[in-house]
Motif scaffolding. Structure first.
Motif, PDB file in Angstrom:
ATOM      1  N   PHE A  12      14.806   4.041  10.783  1.00  0.00           N
ATOM      2  CA  PHE A  12      15.115   5.265  10.045  1.00  0.00           C
ATOM      3  C   PHE A  12      14.831   6.503  10.868  1.00  0.00           C
ATOM      4  CE2 PHE A  12      14.682   2.404   6.348  1.00  0.00           C
ATOM      5  CZ  PHE A  12      15.920   2.659   5.776  1.00  0.00           C
ATOM      6  N   ALA A  18      12.073  -0.209  10.415  1.00  0.00           N
ATOM      7  CA  ALA A  18      11.745  -0.670   9.061  1.00  0.00           C
ATOM      8  C   ALA A  18      12.124  -2.140   8.938  1.00  0.00           C
ATOM      9  CB  ALA A  18      12.500   0.154   8.029  1.00  0.00           C
ATOM     10  N   PRO A  37       4.332  -7.405   1.520  1.00  0.00           N
ATOM     11  CA  PRO A  37       3.641  -6.243   0.964  1.00  0.00           C
ATOM     12  C   PRO A  37       4.540  -5.008   0.959  1.00  0.00           C
ATOM     13  CG  PRO A  37       2.814  -6.757   3.170  1.00  0.00           C
ATOM     14  CD  PRO A  37       3.789  -7.831   2.811  1.00  0.00           C
ATOM     15  N   SER A  38       4.056  -3.971   0.307  1.00  0.00           N
ATOM     16  CA  SER A  38       4.801  -2.719   0.230  1.00  0.00           C
ATOM     17  C   SER A  38       5.103  -2.207   1.634  1.00  0.00           C
ATOM     18  CB  SER A  38       3.946  -1.716  -0.538  1.00  0.00           C
ATOM     19  OG  SER A  38       4.651  -0.541  -0.684  1.00  0.00           O
ATOM     20  N   GLY A  39       6.352  -1.799   1.853  1.00  0.00           N
ATOM     21  CA  GLY A  39       6.727  -1.232   3.140  1.00  0.00           C
ATOM     22  C   GLY A  39       7.101  -2.254   4.190  1.00  0.00           C
ATOM     23  N   SER A  40       7.187  -3.547   3.828  1.00  0.00           N
ATOM     24  CA  SER A  40       7.478  -4.569   4.842  1.00  0.00           C
ATOM     25  C   SER A  40       8.972  -4.701   5.140  1.00  0.00           C
ATOM     26  CB  SER A  40       6.891  -5.919   4.424  1.00  0.00           C
ATOM     27  OG  SER A  40       7.358  -6.296   3.157  1.00  0.00           O
ATOM     28  N   GLY A  41       9.810  -3.972   4.397  1.00  0.00           N
ATOM     29  CA  GLY A  41      11.244  -3.950   4.726  1.00  0.00           C
ATOM     30  C   GLY A  41      12.134  -4.724   3.774  1.00  0.00           C
ATOM     31  N   LYS A  42      11.573  -5.215   2.674  1.00  0.00           N
ATOM     32  CA  LYS A  42      12.342  -6.058   1.747  1.00  0.00           C
ATOM     33  C   LYS A  42      13.549  -5.327   1.175  1.00  0.00           C
ATOM     34  CE  LYS A  42       8.810  -6.426  -1.085  1.00  0.00           C
ATOM     35  NZ  LYS A  42       7.761  -5.604  -0.479  1.00  0.00           N
ATOM     36  N   THR A  43      13.289  -4.151   0.601  1.00  0.00           N
ATOM     37  CA  THR A  43      14.375  -3.407  -0.042  1.00  0.00           C
ATOM     38  C   THR A  43      15.406  -2.972   0.985  1.00  0.00           C
ATOM     39  OG1 THR A  43      12.969  -2.692  -1.830  1.00  0.00           O
ATOM     40  CG2 THR A  43      14.880  -1.322  -1.394  1.00  0.00           C
ATOM     41  N   THR A  44      14.961  -2.618   2.174  1.00  0.00           N
ATOM     42  CA  THR A  44      15.916  -2.191   3.207  1.00  0.00           C
ATOM     43  C   THR A  44      16.859  -3.344   3.551  1.00  0.00           C
ATOM     44  OG1 THR A  44      14.256  -0.665   4.043  1.00  0.00           O
ATOM     45  CG2 THR A  44      16.089  -1.154   5.508  1.00  0.00           C
ATOM     46  N   GLU A 161      12.943  -6.542  -7.444  1.00  0.00           N
ATOM     47  CA  GLU A 161      11.818  -6.449  -8.389  1.00  0.00           C
ATOM     48  C   GLU A 161      12.335  -6.260  -9.809  1.00  0.00           C
ATOM     49  OE1 GLU A 161       8.458  -6.350  -7.506  1.00  0.00           O
ATOM     50  OE2 GLU A 161       8.454  -5.827  -5.388  1.00  0.00           O
TER      51      GLU A 161
HETATM   52  P1  ATP Z   1       8.182  -1.835  -1.533  1.00  0.00           P
HETATM   53  O1  ATP Z   1       7.673  -3.186  -1.976  1.00  0.00           O
HETATM   54  O2  ATP Z   1       7.119  -0.792  -1.569  1.00  0.00           O
HETATM   55  O3  ATP Z   1       9.449  -1.436  -2.178  1.00  0.00           O
HETATM   56  P2  ATP Z   1       9.624  -2.730   0.839  1.00  0.00           P
HETATM   57  O4  ATP Z   1       9.065  -3.939   1.499  1.00  0.00           O
HETATM   58  O5  ATP Z   1      10.820  -2.905  -0.012  1.00  0.00           O
HETATM   59  O6  ATP Z   1       8.481  -1.982   0.059  1.00  0.00           O
HETATM   60  P3  ATP Z   1      11.199  -0.798   2.278  1.00  0.00           P
HETATM   61  O7  ATP Z   1      11.487   0.038   1.069  1.00  0.00           O
HETATM   62  O8  ATP Z   1      12.289  -1.644   2.800  1.00  0.00           O
HETATM   63  O9  ATP Z   1       9.923  -1.722   2.020  1.00  0.00           O
HETATM   64  O10 ATP Z   1      10.675   0.159   3.420  1.00  0.00           O
HETATM   65  C1  ATP Z   1      10.367  -0.295   4.736  1.00  0.00           C
HETATM   66  C2  ATP Z   1       9.943   0.876   5.587  1.00  0.00           C
HETATM   67  O11 ATP Z   1      11.043   1.759   5.778  1.00  0.00           O
HETATM   68  C3  ATP Z   1       8.842   1.714   4.972  1.00  0.00           C
HETATM   69  O12 ATP Z   1       7.983   2.122   6.002  1.00  0.00           O
HETATM   70  C4  ATP Z   1       9.591   2.909   4.386  1.00  0.00           C
HETATM   71  O13 ATP Z   1       8.774   4.049   4.378  1.00  0.00           O
HETATM   72  C5  ATP Z   1      10.748   3.066   5.361  1.00  0.00           C
HETATM   73  N1  ATP Z   1      11.953   3.621   4.708  1.00  0.00           N
HETATM   74  C6  ATP Z   1      12.649   3.052   3.691  1.00  0.00           C
HETATM   75  N2  ATP Z   1      13.721   3.819   3.346  1.00  0.00           N
HETATM   76  C7  ATP Z   1      13.692   4.889   4.180  1.00  0.00           C
HETATM   77  C8  ATP Z   1      14.535   6.050   4.340  1.00  0.00           C
HETATM   78  N3  ATP Z   1      15.612   6.219   3.584  1.00  0.00           N
HETATM   79  N4  ATP Z   1      14.190   6.945   5.285  1.00  0.00           N
HETATM   80  C9  ATP Z   1      13.098   6.751   6.074  1.00  0.00           C
HETATM   81  N5  ATP Z   1      12.282   5.689   5.991  1.00  0.00           N
HETATM   82  C10 ATP Z   1      12.561   4.765   5.051  1.00  0.00           C
END
Ligand code: ATP
Length: 340
Positions: A12, A18, A37-44, A161
């Motif tokens: 990003f 990410a 865990p939170s921030g591990s990249g799942k949603t991305t 989720e």
């Molecule tokens: P959660 O369980 O908290 O939803 P996650 O595992 O789904 O977390 P992501 O949402 O994929 O994690 O985020 C992964 C990393 O990418 C995080 O560090 C987040 O801050 C960063 N990130 C996600 N979307 C963006 C964006 N649009 N711009 C910049 N950074 C982003």
């Protein structure tokens, strides 16, 4: 429809990825959980599979087709998100029908109504089509959201989720229900969760992520029985951690010697889950004193403290006559050792 991720990365801000070189195959008709865990990249990852975001590197295939840059509207995916709210001013039936109006070839009104009734039956809400979202429970709303996602006959189902905002009992019911629906429809499904119990209960395969990378993937039995790293072991559930020294295929655990294989001599960490430790008033093991006893429906959780102040949790049967203050030993029944 099989989905393949081939070396996908997403940066990003141009520094810390990410998602970092993720390769993964989701077999046709499988239900796969992305867990981390939170921030591990799942949603991305999920958003890139959906076509709501695009990788900076790598390829995403749907079957043999390169889907990497196909926009969301043409990708044939259905989503359910935790906060993907229903339209409050529309009835449940109208919510479910919403995406179908745009389908090609165009459906007749009668065909749409028939499909909506079928979907309401599928999500066990038959007869409630005229209600508004405010007139049903949170769990029922997520079932309507799933019906809406399925209405467009997606090739792939993506869930982020979906039960995150619901209480534990409702989550458990919905989990079982989602698995049944998945088995009935056989649709390839990718499910994001940070809840290890949910992933293990629901998925055919669990993919564990840490800081944008896959650290382990396998069936629930594989990842729980053979965690490949301390991170995976700790993430999958409560575990006690003991510092030990491995010497010639064994490690000292108090007065006991435990067999260790595949770990070189030297400092190491021994993990034992609460169910894998037993409490005895004498014998071999680590001396300890019971500090607290927590009664749970199917067990007693004992909190023991070793003479050097290490707090250890272990489970005993519900009828175990253990009292706070009791002195005894911790015996390891099962354990896993990683180099320190
Ligand atoms: P959660 O369980 O908290 O939803 P996650 O595992 O789904 O977390 P992501 O949402 O994929 O994690 O985020 C992964 C990393 O990418 C995080 O560090 C987040 O801050 C960063 N990130 C996600 N979307 C963006 C964006 N649009 N711009 C910049 N950074 C982003």
């Amino acid at each position: 429809m099989k989905i393949s991720l081939e070396g996908i990365s997403r940066l990003f801000d141009g520094t810390v990825p990410a998602v970092d070189d993720v390769s993964l195959e989701i077999g046709s008709g499988r239900l796969v959980a992305l867990l981390g865990p939170s921030g591990s990249g799942k949603t991305t990852i999920l958003r890139m599979v959906a076509g709501l975001d695009f990788p900076d590197r790598g390829t995403i295939r749907f079957g043999a087709e390169d889907a990497t840059t196909i926009p969301v509207a043409r990708r044939g995916v259905g989503f359910v998100f935790q906060h993907y709210a229903l339209f409050p001013h529309m009835t449940l039936a109208e919510n479910i029908a919403f995406g179908m109006e745009a389908l090609t070839p165009k459906r007749t009104k009668a065909a749409i109504a028939a499909r909506v009734a079928e979907l309401l039956g599928l999500v066990r809400l038959a007869g409630l089509g005229d209600r508004f979202p405010a007139q049903i429970s949170g769990g029922q709303r997520q079932r309507v959201a799933l019906a809406r996602a399925l209405a467009v006959e997606p090739r792939v189902l993506l869930l982020d989720e979906p039960f995150g905002a619901l209480d534990a009992a409702v989550r458990r019911d919905l989990r079982r229900w989602l698995r049944e629906i998945h088995d009935e429809l056989g649709i390839t499904t990718l499910f994001v969760t940070h809840d290890q119990e949910e992933a293990l209960d629901l998925a055919d395969e669990v993919v564990i992520l840490q800081a944008g990378r896959i650290v382990q993937a396998g069936t629930p039995a594989e990842v729980t029985r053979r965690p490949g790293s301390p991170f995976v072991l700790e993430f999958l559930g409560d575990a006690n951690r003991f510092e030990v020294v491995v010497e010639g295929g064994g490690a000292r655990f108090g007065s006991a010697r435990l067999a260790v294989s595949g770990v070189p001599d030297g400092r190491a960490i021994l993990y034992a889950r609460p169910r894998d430790l037993a409490w005895a008033t004498g014998g071999e093991g680590v001396s300890a004193r019971i500090q607290r006893v927590l009664d749970r429906p199917d067990s007693r959780r004992l909190v023991a403290v070793t003479p050097d102040g290490l707090a250890v949790e272990l489970d005993a049967p519900p009828e175990a006559p253990v009292r706070p203050g009791e002195e005894g030993v911790l015996a390891a029944l099962r354990w896993q050792v990683f180099p320190a």
